[in-house]
Each structure stands twice: as structure tokens, then as C-alpha cells.
Motif scaffolding. Structure first.
Motif, short mmCIF file in Angstrom:
data_model
loop_
_atom_site.label_atom_id
_atom_site.label_comp_id
_atom_site.label_asym_id
_atom_site.label_seq_id
_atom_site.Cartn_x
_atom_site.Cartn_y
_atom_site.Cartn_z
N GLY A 154 4.37 38.43 39.23
CA GLY A 154 5.07 37.19 39.53
C GLY A 154 5.11 36.18 38.42
O GLY A 154 5.75 35.13 38.55
N LYS A 155 4.45 36.46 37.30
CA LYS A 155 4.43 35.52 36.18
C LYS A 155 5.67 35.72 35.29
O LYS A 155 6.13 36.84 35.11
N LYS A 175 3.31 43.74 34.13
CA LYS A 175 3.75 43.22 35.44
C LYS A 175 2.71 43.46 36.52
O LYS A 175 2.65 42.70 37.49
N ASN A 185 11.50 38.09 31.02
CA ASN A 185 11.13 39.00 32.12
C ASN A 185 11.79 40.37 31.99
O ASN A 185 12.03 41.05 32.99
#
Length: 214
Positions: free
Chosen positions: A169-170, A164, A151
């Protein structure tokens, strides 16, 4: 007179209770605090477990690409959402090549040629079979020796990176190979995997390649 006294007395007691509610006894407060701490610890542990699962999936996918084990690679494609391949850091859902898991498994062994996107600079379409795209574009360098991050972006070029925004949210991983001094570090490359958990397993929903663009 007695009929009036009883209702008045009851009302007085109710009012007194409202003005002086019972405070939780210390052992109740302690239990609530302990329960809160337990929930925080469980949430942290769950996140840690997710990170371990994502890292394991990332490494196994890299090994599958290196050995050209596309059957194992296909086993990580999301069963319901399929997989999208982006040639560069800018993700375009309308133009990027997408396969359902079934279509990927159907066409991967064949010589069917697909258009994967426009090449930077020339704008010419990049056409290749699934196997050639995976071996020559996606795994153009040995990313099993790359620097891993979760991330977090390491490769930053001059093109827009909207991962993003497209996959909010992944969890995503980045496998980064830094550029060389002789090329001003502009020959860096990175490979990003976007994951989504489904029925307790981490699956790929996107493979995003990125590099310095003109």
C-alpha cells in the motif's frame, strides 16, 4: 365499539405506509448524484495532489544525493519509522540496514563503518560509512537523468523483487537507467524510494537499490 375502530384504523394507515413508501423526489435524487460525483472528483484530485508531492520529493532527494547534501536528505527520513536501505531488489527487513532519523543524523558526519548487506556473487559483506554508501552504492550513477515512474517497476532482473509485499500500500518511485547495447542491456540500474505521508509531508521509509545480479 369506537375503542376498537380507532386502533384498527391506525394499524391500517401504518400498513399502507409500509406498502407504499414515498419515493425520493427528483431533486433529492439529483442532489445525491451530484454529491457522489463531487466525492469522486475530490478523491481523484487528492490522488493527483499526492502524485505531485511524491514526484517533487523524489526529485529533491535525487538532487540532494547528487550534490551530497545529506542534511537535506535526512530531512526526508520518516520522523517515527526511520529509514531502511536495501542493497538489491530483494528486501530483507531482518538483514537490511535501518536507521532512525536521529541515528542517521548522528552517524552521517562520522567515519563510522556499517555493514549494509551481502554482495551479490561473492557473498562478502559490503562495509562503508554512510557517506560512502550513499555516494558509491546508492548514487552510483546520475539518477537525475533517469526515467521516472510511480508505483511501477521498470528494472527487472533475475532476482526476486518483493518490495510490494514488504511495503504493502505504500507509494514508491523508480528512477531507472537502462543498460547499454554493448553489455546486452544487463548493466541497467535503478533506484527506488518508498514513501509514507506523515503530517502532510512525504517521507522516506526505504531506499532500495537494484541491478542485474549474477
Amino acid at each position: 365499539m369506537r375503542k376498537l375502530i380507532i386502533p384498527i384504523l391506525a394499524l391500517t394507515l401504518v400498513t399502507a405506509c409500509k406498502k407504499n413508501p414515498e419515493k425520493p423526489v427528483p431533486n433529492v435524487i439529483d442532489s445525491m448524484a451530484q454529491a457522489k460525483e463531487k466525492n469522486i472528483e475530490e478523491a481523484a484530485q487528492k490522488k493527483k495532489t499526492d502524485e505531485v508531492a511524491v514526484k517533487a520529493a523524489n526529485d529533491q532527494i535525487l538532487q540532494a544525493l547528487k550534490s551530497k547534501d545529506y542534511k537535506t536528505f535526512a530531512s526526508y527520513i520518516h520522523p517515527e519509522k526511520g529509514i531502511t536501505f536495501s542493497m538489491y531488489g530483494f528486501v530483507d527487513p531482518k538483514e537490511d540496514r535501518h536507521f532512525s532519523k536521529e541515528d542517521f543524523e548522528k552517524y552521517q558526519p562520522t567515519k563510522t563503518v556499517f555493514s549494509w548487506g551481502a554482495q551479490d556473487g561473492s557473498g562478502d559483506p559490503y562495509k562503508a560509512t554512510i557517506n560512502d554508501y550513499l555516494s558509491k552504492w546508492v548514487f552510483s550513477k546520475d539518477f537525475t537523468t533517469s526515467h521516472y515512474s510511480l508505483n511501477t517497476f521498470q528494472g527487472k532482473g533475475n532476482s526476486l523483487n518483493n518490495l510490494k509485499e514488504i511495503y504493502p500500500g505504500k507509494d514508491f518511485t523508480e528512477n531507472f537507467i537502462k543498460g547499454t547495447e554493448e553489455n546486452g542491456k544487463m548493466d541497467w540500474k535503478t533506484l527506488r524510494f518508498v514513501f509514507e505521508e506523515f503530517q502532510g509531508k512525504q517521507y522516506l521509509v526505504a531506499v532500495v537499490s537494484d541491478q542485474w545480479t549474477i
